[in-house]
Design an enzyme around this catalytic site. Structure first.
Site, PDB file in Angstrom:
ATOM      1  N   LYS A  22       0.822  -1.218   0.000  1.00  0.00           N
ATOM      2  CA  LYS A  22       0.000   0.000   0.000  1.00  0.00           C
ATOM      3  C   LYS A  22       0.857   1.270   0.000  1.00  0.00           C
ATOM      4  N   LEU A  23       2.135   1.091   0.327  1.00  0.00           N
ATOM      5  CA  LEU A  23       3.058   2.234   0.479  1.00  0.00           C
ATOM      6  C   LEU A  23       2.567   3.204   1.546  1.00  0.00           C
ATOM      7  N   ILE A  72      -4.405  -4.233   1.478  1.00  0.00           N
ATOM      8  CA  ILE A  72      -4.959  -5.546   1.846  1.00  0.00           C
ATOM      9  C   ILE A  72      -6.282  -5.431   2.601  1.00  0.00           C
ATOM     10  N   GLU A  74       0.887  -3.274   9.927  1.00  0.00           N
ATOM     11  CA  GLU A  74       1.325  -2.179  10.791  1.00  0.00           C
ATOM     12  C   GLU A  74       2.232  -2.848  11.806  1.00  0.00           C
ATOM     13  N   THR A 119       5.364 -12.707  14.565  1.00  0.00           N
ATOM     14  CA  THR A 119       6.292 -12.172  15.568  1.00  0.00           C
ATOM     15  C   THR A 119       6.332 -13.026  16.838  1.00  0.00           C
ATOM     16  N   ASP A 120       7.453 -12.950  17.538  1.00  0.00           N
ATOM     17  CA  ASP A 120       7.546 -13.640  18.841  1.00  0.00           C
ATOM     18  C   ASP A 120       6.670 -12.966  19.900  1.00  0.00           C
ATOM     19  N   GLU A 121       6.208 -11.726  19.613  1.00  0.00           N
ATOM     20  CA  GLU A 121       5.439 -10.991  20.623  1.00  0.00           C
ATOM     21  C   GLU A 121       4.084 -11.638  20.924  1.00  0.00           C
ATOM     22  N   TYR A 124      -0.652  -4.277  18.951  1.00  0.00           N
ATOM     23  CA  TYR A 124       0.100  -4.866  17.823  1.00  0.00           C
ATOM     24  C   TYR A 124       0.164  -6.377  17.961  1.00  0.00           C
ATOM     25  N   LYS A 161      -1.452  -9.438  15.625  1.00  0.00           N
ATOM     26  CA  LYS A 161      -0.663 -10.485  14.957  1.00  0.00           C
ATOM     27  C   LYS A 161      -1.102 -11.873  15.452  1.00  0.00           C
ATOM     28  N   ASN A 215      13.297  -9.614  17.226  1.00  0.00           N
ATOM     29  CA  ASN A 215      13.580  -8.267  16.686  1.00  0.00           C
ATOM     30  C   ASN A 215      14.624  -8.302  15.585  1.00  0.00           C
ATOM     31  N   ARG A 224      15.485  -7.753  24.606  1.00  0.00           N
ATOM     32  CA  ARG A 224      15.035  -8.199  23.291  1.00  0.00           C
ATOM     33  C   ARG A 224      16.110  -9.110  22.702  1.00  0.00           C
ATOM     34  N   ASN A 249      17.981  -3.292  26.689  1.00  0.00           N
ATOM     35  CA  ASN A 249      17.964  -2.113  25.806  1.00  0.00           C
ATOM     36  C   ASN A 249      19.106  -1.152  26.132  1.00  0.00           C
ATOM     37  N   PRO A 262       3.566   1.995  27.801  1.00  0.00           N
ATOM     38  CA  PRO A 262       2.498   1.310  28.548  1.00  0.00           C
ATOM     39  C   PRO A 262       2.469  -0.180  28.203  1.00  0.00           C
TER      40      PRO A 262
HETATM   41  P1  NAD Z   1       7.439  -2.370   8.070  1.00  0.00           P
HETATM   42  O1  NAD Z   1       6.522  -1.529   8.884  1.00  0.00           O
HETATM   43  O2  NAD Z   1       8.811  -1.904   7.789  1.00  0.00           O
HETATM   44  O3  NAD Z   1       6.762  -2.646   6.642  1.00  0.00           O
HETATM   45  C1  NAD Z   1       5.396  -2.972   6.501  1.00  0.00           C
HETATM   46  C2  NAD Z   1       5.032  -2.866   5.028  1.00  0.00           C
HETATM   47  O4  NAD Z   1       3.644  -3.213   4.892  1.00  0.00           O
HETATM   48  C3  NAD Z   1       5.196  -1.458   4.456  1.00  0.00           C
HETATM   49  O5  NAD Z   1       5.835  -1.517   3.194  1.00  0.00           O
HETATM   50  C4  NAD Z   1       3.772  -0.958   4.325  1.00  0.00           C
HETATM   51  O6  NAD Z   1       3.594  -0.025   3.272  1.00  0.00           O
HETATM   52  C5  NAD Z   1       3.014  -2.259   4.063  1.00  0.00           C
HETATM   53  N1  NAD Z   1       1.600  -2.144   4.444  1.00  0.00           N
HETATM   54  C6  NAD Z   1       1.111  -1.675   5.614  1.00  0.00           C
HETATM   55  N2  NAD Z   1      -0.235  -1.680   5.583  1.00  0.00           N
HETATM   56  C7  NAD Z   1      -0.595  -2.205   4.386  1.00  0.00           C
HETATM   57  C8  NAD Z   1      -1.847  -2.478   3.766  1.00  0.00           C
HETATM   58  N3  NAD Z   1      -3.009  -2.184   4.381  1.00  0.00           N
HETATM   59  N4  NAD Z   1      -1.859  -3.033   2.529  1.00  0.00           N
HETATM   60  C9  NAD Z   1      -0.697  -3.316   1.891  1.00  0.00           C
HETATM   61  N5  NAD Z   1       0.512  -3.050   2.414  1.00  0.00           N
HETATM   62  C10 NAD Z   1       0.561  -2.504   3.646  1.00  0.00           C
HETATM   63  O7  NAD Z   1       7.439  -3.790   8.765  1.00  0.00           O
HETATM   64  P2  NAD Z   1       8.626  -4.851   8.956  1.00  0.00           P
HETATM   65  O8  NAD Z   1       9.368  -4.501  10.172  1.00  0.00           O
HETATM   66  O9  NAD Z   1       9.317  -5.038   7.682  1.00  0.00           O
HETATM   67  O10 NAD Z   1       7.769  -6.156   9.291  1.00  0.00           O
HETATM   68  C11 NAD Z   1       7.259  -6.965   8.246  1.00  0.00           C
HETATM   69  C12 NAD Z   1       6.468  -8.110   8.858  1.00  0.00           C
HETATM   70  O11 NAD Z   1       7.312  -8.888   9.694  1.00  0.00           O
HETATM   71  C13 NAD Z   1       5.287  -7.669   9.713  1.00  0.00           C
HETATM   72  O12 NAD Z   1       4.220  -8.552   9.464  1.00  0.00           O
HETATM   73  C14 NAD Z   1       5.798  -7.815  11.134  1.00  0.00           C
HETATM   74  O13 NAD Z   1       4.738  -8.102  12.014  1.00  0.00           O
HETATM   75  C15 NAD Z   1       6.734  -8.985  10.995  1.00  0.00           C
HETATM   76  N6  NAD Z   1       7.855  -9.021  11.952  1.00  0.00           N
HETATM   77  C16 NAD Z   1       8.669  -7.919  12.081  1.00  0.00           C
HETATM   78  C17 NAD Z   1       9.755  -7.986  12.954  1.00  0.00           C
HETATM   79  C18 NAD Z   1      10.695  -6.823  13.112  1.00  0.00           C
HETATM   80  O14 NAD Z   1      11.572  -6.869  13.982  1.00  0.00           O
HETATM   81  N7  NAD Z   1      10.605  -5.765  12.332  1.00  0.00           N
HETATM   82  C19 NAD Z   1       9.985  -9.151  13.696  1.00  0.00           C
HETATM   83  C20 NAD Z   1       9.108 -10.235  13.548  1.00  0.00           C
HETATM   84  C21 NAD Z   1       8.059 -10.143  12.662  1.00  0.00           C
HETATM   85  O1  DAU Z   2       9.916  -8.978  18.700  1.00  0.00           O
HETATM   86  C1  DAU Z   2       9.583  -8.721  17.371  1.00  0.00           C
HETATM   87  C2  DAU Z   2       9.022  -7.326  17.239  1.00  0.00           C
HETATM   88  O2  DAU Z   2      10.122  -6.434  17.386  1.00  0.00           O
HETATM   89  C3  DAU Z   2       8.317  -7.090  15.917  1.00  0.00           C
HETATM   90  O3  DAU Z   2       7.205  -7.925  15.835  1.00  0.00           O
HETATM   91  C4  DAU Z   2       7.894  -5.621  15.791  1.00  0.00           C
HETATM   92  O4  DAU Z   2       7.322  -5.388  14.512  1.00  0.00           O
HETATM   93  C5  DAU Z   2       9.114  -4.749  15.969  1.00  0.00           C
HETATM   94  O5  DAU Z   2       8.728  -3.389  15.934  1.00  0.00           O
HETATM   95  C6  DAU Z   2       9.822  -5.066  17.277  1.00  0.00           C
HETATM   96  O6  DAU Z   2       9.028  -4.638  18.408  1.00  0.00           O
HETATM   97  P1  DAU Z   2       9.687  -3.901  19.680  1.00  0.00           P
HETATM   98  O7  DAU Z   2       8.658  -3.143  20.390  1.00  0.00           O
HETATM   99  O8  DAU Z   2      10.511  -4.862  20.467  1.00  0.00           O
HETATM  100  O9  DAU Z   2      10.705  -2.927  18.895  1.00  0.00           O
HETATM  101  P2  DAU Z   2      11.127  -1.407  19.139  1.00  0.00           P
HETATM  102  O10 DAU Z   2      12.280  -1.148  18.222  1.00  0.00           O
HETATM  103  O11 DAU Z   2       9.971  -0.491  19.073  1.00  0.00           O
HETATM  104  O12 DAU Z   2      11.649  -1.414  20.633  1.00  0.00           O
HETATM  105  C7  DAU Z   2      12.704  -2.275  21.043  1.00  0.00           C
HETATM  106  C8  DAU Z   2      12.880  -2.069  22.541  1.00  0.00           C
HETATM  107  O13 DAU Z   2      13.406  -0.752  22.781  1.00  0.00           O
HETATM  108  C9  DAU Z   2      11.586  -2.142  23.330  1.00  0.00           C
HETATM  109  O14 DAU Z   2      11.829  -2.764  24.586  1.00  0.00           O
HETATM  110  C10 DAU Z   2      11.195  -0.680  23.539  1.00  0.00           C
HETATM  111  C11 DAU Z   2      12.533   0.026  23.603  1.00  0.00           C
HETATM  112  N1  DAU Z   2      12.568   1.383  23.083  1.00  0.00           N
HETATM  113  C12 DAU Z   2      12.067   1.608  21.832  1.00  0.00           C
HETATM  114  C13 DAU Z   2      12.099   2.875  21.275  1.00  0.00           C
HETATM  115  C14 DAU Z   2      11.522   3.139  19.904  1.00  0.00           C
HETATM  116  C15 DAU Z   2      13.150   2.413  23.823  1.00  0.00           C
HETATM  117  O15 DAU Z   2      13.618   2.194  24.948  1.00  0.00           O
HETATM  118  N2  DAU Z   2      13.177   3.654  23.286  1.00  0.00           N
HETATM  119  C16 DAU Z   2      12.668   3.944  22.042  1.00  0.00           C
HETATM  120  O16 DAU Z   2      12.715   5.135  21.604  1.00  0.00           O
END
Ligand code: NAD
Ligand code: DAU
Length: 351
Positions: free
Chosen positions: A35-36, A61, A85, A132-134, A157, A161, A186, A221, A256, A289
């Site tokens: 969707k960008l 989607i 998201e 995700t592991d979350e 979130y 998921k 992560n 993490r 962290n 929170p």
């Molecule tokens: P991201 O936020 O970087 O990218 C998400 C992408 O999805 C973007 O390109 C966005 O434009 C697209 N998108 C969002 N809403 C949409 C919609 N309605 N229709 C079509 N496209 C849409 O996310 P990411 O960090 O690359 O994560 C990708 C996937 O992996 C997610 O499903 C996330 O839950 C999962 N995941 C991420 C992590 C992590 O650490 N980043 C870890 C485990 C799992």
């Molecule tokens: O565990 C997998 C998940 O990891 C993915 O499913 C999510 O998409 C991804 O965003 C990530 O979630 P987290 O919440 O763990 O990631 P985030 O980078 O937001 O934060 C990592 C840790 O750092 C978390 O304990 C919150 C903390 N944090 C985060 C930010 C943005 C800070 O202390 N300061 C900050 O400014």
């Protein structure tokens, strides 16, 4: 030529995955559906956009008819679903966006893929949900998430998921539809939007801005190099057992505060600043929170059954990451300004 639909291919993990698949599998068409949103950036894919086995479609989607139109137009043989998201903090301020995209969006994709599979059983191989592991909740000081750990999501979130994981499994159980799910820890590496901890801290250190560490910084993490997640997805898509779940992790737990301090030190070294100077930017701020305390993944199933393992040590991975952001400061400036969002209009038409 088989077609794999990758959703969310313009995002962080998706763009690494699309690049890897386009380069590796010349006999597959990789169709990127995105969707960008603010997190999607087609410039991440400029290295493959001219390849004959790559195609892009802009679609949402959440919009069933848009997704059905994509399935009607292309002969899709498999789906790797990443579109979501993805940022926990945003889910706290705007939970409905997460329900719409992550729950309804996944249900829409599943329905279109099921129809394709029901009309052409041999023509559809697999629906792969990248999760995700979350979903497993939060750990105390010890223990690891395994594939059978009961779900206990605790943020909007992770609840969204978890819901989508359940719907995916329900399709397998009810219709015999071929699915697989992976739950990963992560990710870090190039091309990550600087709202997430590591690129946010790198960007702030670069500008000598405050480094906001939530709470007392002792939340833990497990960090995985993004290309190792990509190789795990590739492995599972091609060799994973249908109906199964695989946990993916880096075996690299850090508090962290330890991670932020490490980034400060690596940045000081790279930027030629006095050692310790960036640490002075650290500020402990109000906690997130419902902040989950600790995540840790047991990934022995994918290691033992499919032979996957992470390729980089954390030391190598964090250094490589810092270097990439410093060598690509224009990328950081571009995404923080939002300028990349005009790129699509100049390059592509809607489907
Ligand atoms: P991201 O936020 O970087 O990218 C998400 C992408 O999805 C973007 O390109 C966005 O434009 C697209 N998108 C969002 N809403 C949409 C919609 N309605 N229709 C079509 N496209 C849409 O996310 P990411 O960090 O690359 O994560 C990708 C996937 O992996 C997610 O499903 C996330 O839950 C999962 N995941 C991420 C992590 C992590 O650490 N980043 C870890 C485990 C799992
Ligand atoms: O565990 C997998 C998940 O990891 C993915 O499913 C999510 O998409 C991804 O965003 C990530 O979630 P987290 O919440 O763990 O990631 P985030 O980078 O937001 O934060 C990592 C840790 O750092 C978390 O304990 C919150 C903390 N944090 C985060 C930010 C943005 C800070 O202390 N300061 C900050 O400014």
């Amino acid at each position: 030529m088989k077609t794999i639909l990758v959703t969310g291919g313009a995002g962080f993990i998706g763009s690494h995955l699309v690049q890897a698949l386009v380069r590796k599998y010349k006999d597959y068409k990789i169709l990127n559906l995105d969707k960008l949103t603010y997190a999607g950036n087609l410039q991440n894919l400029s290295s493959v956009e001219q390849e004959g086995n790559y195609d892009f479609v802009k679609a949402d989607i959440v919009n069933l008819s848009e997704i059905q139109a994509v399935f009607d137009k292309y002969d899709i043989n498999g789906v790797i679903h990443l579109a979501a998201e993805s940022h926990v903090d945003r889910s706290i301020t705007d939970p409905l966006a997460f329900i719409h995209t992550n729950v309804v969006g996944t249900a829409n994709l599943l329905l279109c893929a099921l129809r394709k599979w029901q009309s052409d059983n041999d023509g559809f191989d697999l629906f792969y949900h990248v999760s995700t592991d979350e979903v497993y909740g939060s750990l105390g000081d010890t223990g690891f998430f395994v594939e059978s750990t009961p779900y206990d999501p605790r943020s909007p979130y992770s609840a969204s998921k978890a819901s989508s994981d359940h719907i995916v499994r329900a399709y397998q159980h009810t219709y015999g539809f071929p699915v697989v799910i992976s739950n990963c820890s992560n990710n870090y590496g190039p091309l990550q939007f600087p709202e997430k901890l590591i690129p946010l801290m790198i960007n702030n250190i670069r500008h000598q801005k405050t480094l906001p560490v939530y709470g007392d910084g002792t939340n833990v993490r497990d960090w995985l190099w993004v290309e190792d997640h990509v190789s795990a997805i590739d492995t599972i898509y091609h060799r994973g057992k249908h109906g199964e779940t695989y946990n993916i992790g880096g075996n690299n737990e850090m508090q962290n505060i330890e991670l932020v301090q490490l980034l400060c030190d690596v940045m000081d070294e790279e930027l030629g600043r006095e050692q310790g100077s960036s640490r002075k930017l650290i500020s402990f701020v109000k906690d997130r929170p419902g902040h989950d305390k600790r995540y840790a993944i047991d990934s022995s199933k994918i290691q033992d059954e499919l032979g996957w393992s992470p390729s980089l040590t954390p030391e190598e991975g964090f250094k490589k990451t810092v270097k990439w952001y410093l060598e690509n400061q224009d990328w950081l400036d571009n995404v923080t300004s939002g300028a990349y969002q005009g790129y699509y209009e100049s390059m592509y038409q809607d489907a």
